[in-house]
Design a protein around this motif. Sequence first.
Motif, short mmCIF file in Angstrom:
data_model
loop_
_atom_site.label_atom_id
_atom_site.label_comp_id
_atom_site.label_asym_id
_atom_site.label_seq_id
_atom_site.Cartn_x
_atom_site.Cartn_y
_atom_site.Cartn_z
N ARG A 19 13.45 3.85 -1.94
CA ARG A 19 12.23 4.65 -1.94
C ARG A 19 11.01 3.82 -2.36
N SER A 20 11.17 2.97 -3.34
CA SER A 20 10.03 2.15 -3.77
C SER A 20 9.61 1.18 -2.68
N LYS A 21 10.58 0.65 -1.94
CA LYS A 21 10.27 -0.27 -0.84
C LYS A 21 9.58 0.49 0.30
N SER A 22 10.01 1.71 0.56
CA SER A 22 9.37 2.52 1.61
C SER A 22 7.90 2.76 1.29
N TRP A 23 7.64 3.12 0.03
CA TRP A 23 6.26 3.35 -0.38
C TRP A 23 5.45 2.06 -0.35
N TRP A 24 6.06 0.96 -0.72
CA TRP A 24 5.37 -0.33 -0.69
C TRP A 24 4.91 -0.65 0.73
N HIS A 25 5.83 -0.49 1.69
CA HIS A 25 5.47 -0.78 3.08
C HIS A 25 4.38 0.16 3.58
N LEU A 26 4.48 1.44 3.23
CA LEU A 26 3.47 2.39 3.69
C LEU A 26 2.11 2.11 3.06
N VAL A 27 2.07 1.93 1.75
CA VAL A 27 0.79 1.75 1.05
C VAL A 27 0.11 0.45 1.47
N THR A 28 0.86 -0.65 1.54
CA THR A 28 0.25 -1.93 1.93
C THR A 28 -0.24 -1.89 3.37
N THR A 29 0.51 -1.22 4.23
CA THR A 29 0.09 -1.08 5.63
C THR A 29 -1.18 -0.25 5.73
N MET A 30 -1.24 0.83 4.96
CA MET A 30 -2.45 1.67 4.95
C MET A 30 -3.66 0.88 4.45
N MET A 31 -3.47 0.07 3.42
CA MET A 31 -4.58 -0.71 2.87
C MET A 31 -5.11 -1.69 3.92
N LEU A 32 -4.21 -2.37 4.61
CA LEU A 32 -4.62 -3.30 5.66
C LEU A 32 -5.28 -2.55 6.82
#
Length: 322
Positions: A19-32
């Motif tokens: 779950r933490s990795k899923s959020w990491w990928h989503l949040v970093t992608t959103m930021m970019l």
Amino acid sequence: MRKGKELILATKAFAKEDRSKSWWHLVTTMMLFFASMAGSFFAPWFALKIVFGIFQAFVSVRFFIIYHDYLHHSILQKSKLANFIMTLFGVYILAPKSIWKRSHDYHHNHNSKLFSASIGSYPIATRKKFESMTRSERIVYLTIRHPLTIGLGYLSMFIYGMCISSFVSSPKRHWDSLLTLVFHASYIALIAIFLGWQSAFAGILLPFLVGHALGSYLFYAQHNFPGVIFQANEDWAYEGAALKSSSYMKTSAFWAWVTGNIGYHHIHHLNSRIPFYRLPEAMKALPELQTATVTSLNPRDIIACFRLKIWDPERGEMVGLS
């Protein structure tokens, strides 16, 4: 070598998200995504806006794969925040949840069947069927599969296919398709009015044209490649459709990041509950997954995929018109 249900069961070990990795990928992608959007809107030079717009297109493809995984229930389930983000993104990207999930689920359950509706996929005709078509039917069939149509996926696959066609076919069921079209047109108009046509082009039209072209081609090439197998409905099997009718698209690390590992498409079709970031891990661990037909984004492979037009049962392969 495991087959059938035994192989599918072996993949279940990888169908568990971090779950933490899923959020990491989503949040970093959103930021970019938002950073590249801001750059394409506010950069001082048009050339720089274009650079940001192209990068935004690449990030939007990655964001779409995360959205796609969410709708496959492989990541971020039971999160109200994730559901809110994904609902908004579906509208923004011209693939609202109702139509994308319905058409894509159908695609997974009927991939490579010769005699089924071409919902969520590009149509496939046998040689016999193609020869029996009228001239106008052939034109429609070849137009849908034409490289220009696929390259203009922004207009053909998303604006028309996902939004206009779905709303016309079922207004009550796909009212969000109309909402999506209204939002998209309003968004372009507002940016053009307040920030100018350069910002509207670089920040909206260019990313949609490039991103949707790449996405449409990926979807095409994953099931239309030299060596692909199509079967009559009675001979169809889920495992065979995944491993023999879905490609492994070998890419560089950069393109693997952009496309969210969707190149491991044979594994995704075998078990769509595997999060995109675990697909390489599954392939490395299971020898049975390492024999898939390989394609790539090399121009030669792209041309080879585009040359395929009809299924020849006697030769057991996709062939060109010649």
